[in-house]
Design an enzyme around this catalytic site. Structure first.
Site, PDB file in Angstrom:
ATOM      1  N   SER A  58       0.698  -1.319  -0.147  1.00  0.00           N
ATOM      2  CA  SER A  58       0.078  -0.131   0.120  1.00  0.00           C
ATOM      3  C   SER A  58       0.783   1.250  -0.046  1.00  0.00           C
ATOM      4  CB  SER A  58      -0.916  -0.041   1.261  1.00  0.00           C
ATOM      5  OG  SER A  58      -0.307  -0.072   2.438  1.00  0.00           O
ATOM      6  N   ASP A 348      -2.647   8.270   8.331  1.00  0.00           N
ATOM      7  CA  ASP A 348      -3.577   7.444   9.016  1.00  0.00           C
ATOM      8  C   ASP A 348      -2.797   6.800   9.917  1.00  0.00           C
ATOM      9  OD1 ASP A 348      -2.252   5.273   7.521  1.00  0.00           O
ATOM     10  OD2 ASP A 348      -3.869   5.303   5.978  1.00  0.00           O
ATOM     11  N   HIS A 351       0.341   4.895   7.237  1.00  0.00           N
ATOM     12  CA  HIS A 351       0.962   5.613   6.109  1.00  0.00           C
ATOM     13  C   HIS A 351       1.282   7.093   6.217  1.00  0.00           C
ATOM     14  CE1 HIS A 351      -2.028   2.332   4.523  1.00  0.00           C
ATOM     15  NE2 HIS A 351      -0.750   1.869   3.995  1.00  0.00           N
TER      16      HIS A 351
END
Length: 373
Positions: A58, A348, A351
């Site tokens: 991600s 978040d 990340h």
């Protein structure tokens, strides 16, 4: 040229879409090499880089999971609030992610699109794409838990890419683009955090050093497979200081909210072992036209965390969208973010923000400039 009748019906529409793609690619092929292969705005001595290709999780997934049944997706607000047009593209940040920044700073193009994008254009193929999938890892069990595309499936997408481009521009040009491209792979974080520490299965099989050895072996096998598929320059990015992610700080339970030491220890161990393996590969393949580079993200991100004021940050231990393991991906869909993401290192629970990524990528390019040319 297809007649209007040929485009009627579902099958006809599909045929026309293929014809239009072929026509557009033919135009690209007829352009001068500088227009057909390179992005605009070449600078900094990187003219020989034809394309950027990204494999990973991600951190570098720009939207390949958008149509996948998985919790690891980000194609909804508040993700993308600072992306051009304020669009949630599937990037796990408030704006750009490292693939975009690398492609732009190396002069290839402004954004690195997902290979599975609905609107992928011919020149996107020739200048590079990302195959990364949020939730993926070097351990195949990791992507099973998150229903992400495994590292092996990402290689299958690259194989599909090669066939698609070769069918349109020819084998020789496809090979030339790949041989002059830079490939990056960044995985391992999900293996350590979401697999080994969160799910007990691997811990019943391995102690931590043994599991790290397994991950490193898998990463090297991945890298060599990529090399065998034509990649000549491969940057293997280490894992960040995982214990300093807001979610892992909370899981660590430190009253002073310090970085969780065991996860950071795992990160350092993985990075140390993979960097030695990359050195070994370079020694063995020296003279064969292949170059392998270990790229440190651990200490570059840790520098921001330990010296936030120097880089213009105010918040180190909290994420702009929350700080728990449920403060990311589908769990924060349409939630409100903090008022000023520029104050935060983390967007978040896992990340970083675009601002943090931008600083780290500048460091990575500066440190590895001689290897990237």
């Amino acid at each position: 040229m297809a007649s209007p009748l040929a485009c009627m019906g579902r099958d006809g529409y599909a045929r026309c879409q293929v014809l239009l793609l072929l026509l557009a690619l033919a135009v690209v092929v007829l352009l001068p090499p500088s227009s057909a292969v390179h992005g605009s705005g070449r600078s900094g001595g990187y003219e020989d880089i034809s394309a950027i290709f990204m494999f990973g999780d991600s951190i570098v997934d720009p939207g390949n999971n958008n149509h996948r049944l998985t919790e690891a997706k980000a194609n909804f607000p508040p993700y993308g609030q600072d992306f051009p047009g304020r669009v949630a593209t599937g990037r796990f940040s408030n704006g750009l992610v490292p693939g975009d920044l690398l492609a732009s700073k190396l002069g290839v193009k402004e954004l690195l699109p997902p290979y599975l994008a609905d609107d992928l254009q011919p020149n996107d193929l020739l200048t590079g794409v990302a195959f990364a999938s949020g939730g993926s890892g070097y351990d195949p069990l990791t992507s099973t838990f998150s229903t992400a595309r495994s590292s092996a499936e990402q290689l299958e997408l690259f194989h599909d890419y090669k066939e698609k481009v070769a069918a349109i521009v020819g084998e020789e040009k496809m090979t030339r683009v790949i041989s002059k491209a830079i490939f990056f792979t960044i995985m391992g974080a999900n293996d350590i955090v979401n697999n080994y520490f969160a799910v007990p299965l691997r811990r019943h099989e391995y102690d931590l050093p043994s599991y790290i050895d397994f991950l490193v072996s898998s990463a090297i096998n991945f890298t060599m497979t990529l090399n065998n598929m034509g990649a000549k320059k491969i940057g293997v990015v280490g894992v960040p200081p995982l214990g300093c992610c807001p979610s892992q700080i909370i899981l660590g339970g430190s009253p002073s909210r310090e970085c969780e030491p065991l996860r950071n220890q795992a990160s350092v161990l993985f990075n140390s072992k993979i960097s030695k393996e990359i050195d070994r590969l370079n020694a063995e393949w020296n003279g064969y036209g292949s170059k392998f580079v270990y790229i440190d993200i651990y200490y570059n991100l840790l520098d921001l965390i330990q010296n936030p004021v120097f880089y213009g940050f105010k918040e180190v231990k909290e994420g702009c969208c929350g700080s728990t393991v449920l403060s990311a991906a589908v769990f924060i869909a349409y939630h409100n973010a903090c008022p000023n993401a520029l104050d935060y290192i983390f967007w978040d629970g896992f990340h970083p923000t675009e601002k943090a990524y931008n600083i780290v990528v500048d460091k990575l390019i500066q440190q590895n400039r001689k290897y990237l040319l």
